[in-house]
Motif scaffolding. Structure first.
Motif, PDB file in Angstrom:
ATOM      1  N   PRO A 110       0.905  -1.212   0.093  1.00  0.00           N
ATOM      2  CA  PRO A 110       0.080  -0.086   0.029  1.00  0.00           C
ATOM      3  C   PRO A 110       1.052   1.120   0.048  1.00  0.00           C
ATOM      4  O   PRO A 110       1.943   1.312   0.156  1.00  0.00           O
ATOM      5  N   SER A 167       0.806   3.606   1.786  1.00  0.00           N
ATOM      6  CA  SER A 167       1.406   3.996   3.204  1.00  0.00           C
ATOM      7  C   SER A 167       2.759   3.564   3.513  1.00  0.00           C
ATOM      8  O   SER A 167       3.614   3.983   4.305  1.00  0.00           O
ATOM      9  N   ASN A 195      -7.718   8.714  -0.192  1.00  0.00           N
ATOM     10  CA  ASN A 195      -6.510   8.310  -0.777  1.00  0.00           C
ATOM     11  C   ASN A 195      -5.470   7.947   0.222  1.00  0.00           C
ATOM     12  O   ASN A 195      -5.186   8.591   1.188  1.00  0.00           O
ATOM     13  N   ARG A 196      -4.906   6.718   0.088  1.00  0.00           N
ATOM     14  CA  ARG A 196      -4.283   6.323   1.143  1.00  0.00           C
ATOM     15  C   ARG A 196      -2.814   6.951   0.997  1.00  0.00           C
ATOM     16  O   ARG A 196      -2.192   7.065   2.228  1.00  0.00           O
ATOM     17  N   LYS A 205     -14.330  -1.161   5.035  1.00  0.00           N
ATOM     18  CA  LYS A 205     -12.844  -0.568   4.926  1.00  0.00           C
ATOM     19  C   LYS A 205     -12.441  -0.646   6.168  1.00  0.00           C
ATOM     20  O   LYS A 205     -13.020  -0.224   7.266  1.00  0.00           O
ATOM     21  N   ALA A 213      -9.058  -0.198   9.098  1.00  0.00           N
ATOM     22  CA  ALA A 213      -7.858   0.208   9.423  1.00  0.00           C
ATOM     23  C   ALA A 213      -7.225  -0.527  10.564  1.00  0.00           C
ATOM     24  O   ALA A 213      -7.827  -0.683  11.268  1.00  0.00           O
ATOM     25  N   PHE A 225      -5.899  -0.623   5.505  1.00  0.00           N
ATOM     26  CA  PHE A 225      -4.770   0.304   5.819  1.00  0.00           C
ATOM     27  C   PHE A 225      -4.199  -0.241   7.034  1.00  0.00           C
ATOM     28  O   PHE A 225      -4.761  -0.154   8.179  1.00  0.00           O
ATOM     29  N   ARG A 271      -1.220   0.350   9.761  1.00  0.00           N
ATOM     30  CA  ARG A 271      -0.070   1.257  10.164  1.00  0.00           C
ATOM     31  C   ARG A 271       0.205   1.393  11.702  1.00  0.00           C
ATOM     32  O   ARG A 271      -0.738   1.254  12.421  1.00  0.00           O
ATOM     33  N   CYS A 314      -8.484   8.014  10.008  1.00  0.00           N
ATOM     34  CA  CYS A 314      -9.120   6.816   9.428  1.00  0.00           C
ATOM     35  C   CYS A 314     -10.275   6.983   9.015  1.00  0.00           C
ATOM     36  O   CYS A 314     -11.050   6.543   8.257  1.00  0.00           O
ATOM     37  N   TYR A 324     -12.984   4.799   6.625  1.00  0.00           N
ATOM     38  CA  TYR A 324     -12.700   3.413   7.230  1.00  0.00           C
ATOM     39  C   TYR A 324     -13.987   3.174   8.325  1.00  0.00           C
ATOM     40  O   TYR A 324     -14.074   3.873   9.325  1.00  0.00           O
TER      41      TYR A 324
END
Length: 344
Positions: free
Chosen positions: A2, A4, A35-36, A101, A103, A135, A137, A159, A164
């Motif tokens: 991804p 990130s 937009n990641r 979605k 995160a 996503f 992180r 997020c 998300y």
């Protein structure tokens, strides 16, 4: 990988320059559109200890906060060997397949958090990291618990603003990290494995009392009967503990993250929790209470930071500390003297 993750491959000077010069309105638009790459930049901005970045990060949050609060925030912790990473990846992929979605934020207050931490989290969840609806992180703390409290909360908000639906907050450290994460999520999950009696000897009762759901993982193959026995043991123990959430009875279930069994039942339990607590008002009350606690912790962090960066304090603290250690001053007398210096 991804977007990130790609940010971590750029030279440090380039990253700082891009964060400092990209207009805030562009980042806001990028985050809101999901937009990641822009989400990763926004998170890096709020994590920065630079005063300039801090101010820009707060400006960003102010604009995005009206677009937050629509997710379910789930904290996940586990005993050593419980298969937490495999569970989070399987659980996250299952939710993504349903159109959510997801995160994943990893919290480790005991770590100074280097770039290698990002690589570690992503290689442990390789498939989930590649999923366009996910996503992954870490949330660095710089070794300061207050840092986790602020940065992870603000990362969650970003997020949510990026759309998300489910925020999974994984505790990587032990001890205080569970309490910190419990104080910023709606639902808290404890992963365990077979052998409840042995585990409980090394597990603080307080951690069990934080859980809204206890999941006995690795319930597959020859281990299935033992896993079911462990689930019954935990169910019996839970009757003697204070429920973590008012109006919700903490449950104990089994699953096999490796084979994806029982994952649907866990999501169903979380959905039932949401319905019950939103109808009773507990969900909203918890979030308001957490926001209040966040404000108080931010004030404490700011005062502490201001105190130890004060020139007079920095100059006199070593001598006053030495006087306390030698017994020439009591701790209370030292505090009074330091506060006199600080007030000036």
């Amino acid at each position: 990988m991804p977007d990130s993750f790609n940010q971590g491959n750029k030279p440090k000077m380039f990253r700082k320059k891009s964060q400092a010069h990209q207009p805030i309105h562009e980042l806001i638009h990028g985050v809101k559109s999901g937009n990641r790459r822009d989400l990763a930049k926004a998170i890096t901005l709020i994590e920065s200890n630079s005063q300039e970045h801090f101010q820009r990060g707060q400006e960003l949050l102010k604009e995005l906060t009206p677009h937050t609060g629509n997710s379910i925030r789930i904290g996940i912790t586990g005993v050593p060997g419980a298969g937490k990473s495999t569970f989070i990846e399987t659980f996250g992929e299952s939710l993504c397949e349903q159109g959510y979605k997801v995160a994943v934020l990893a919290v480790d207050p005991s770590s100074t958090v280097t770039g290698g931490s990002i690589l570690g989290d992503k290689t442990r969840m390789e498939n989930l990291s590649r999923n366009p609806n996910a996503f992954v992180r870490p949330s660095p703390s710089g070794g300061v618990l207050g840092g986790v409290h602020r940065k992870t909360r603000e990362t969650m908000l970003l997020c949510e603003a990026a759309g998300y639906d489910v925020i999974l907050v994984e505790t990587v450290g032990v001890g205080q990290s569970e309490v910190i994460v419990r104080g910023m999520v709606d639902f808290f999950m404890l992963l365990v494995i077979t052998g409840a009696g042995d585990e409980l000897q090394g597990m603080k009762k307080g951690i069990m009392e934080l859980a809204d759901l206890i999941v006995v993982n690795k319930a597959d193959g020859d281990n299935l009967p033992a896993a079911e026995k462990t689930r019954r043991e935990y169910k019996g123990i839970l009757h003697f503990l204070q429920p973590a959430t008012k109006g919700w009875e903490t449950q104990a279930v089994t699953c096999s993250a490796l084979h994806g069994k029982g994952i649907g039942d866990i999501w169903e339990a979380i959905a039932d929790f949401q319905t019950a607590t939103k109808e009773s008002g507990v969900f909203s009350a918890r979030r308001k209470s957490q926001t209040k606690e966040w404000l108080h912790s931010m004030i404490a962090d700011r005062i502490l930071n201001s105190f130890f960066h004060d020139p007079d304090i920095k100059r006199n603290f070593p001598d006053i500390e030495a006087e306390v250690i030698s017994g020439r001053k009591t701790a209370s007398q030292a505090v009074e003297r330091l506060m006199e210096l600080y007030k000036k």
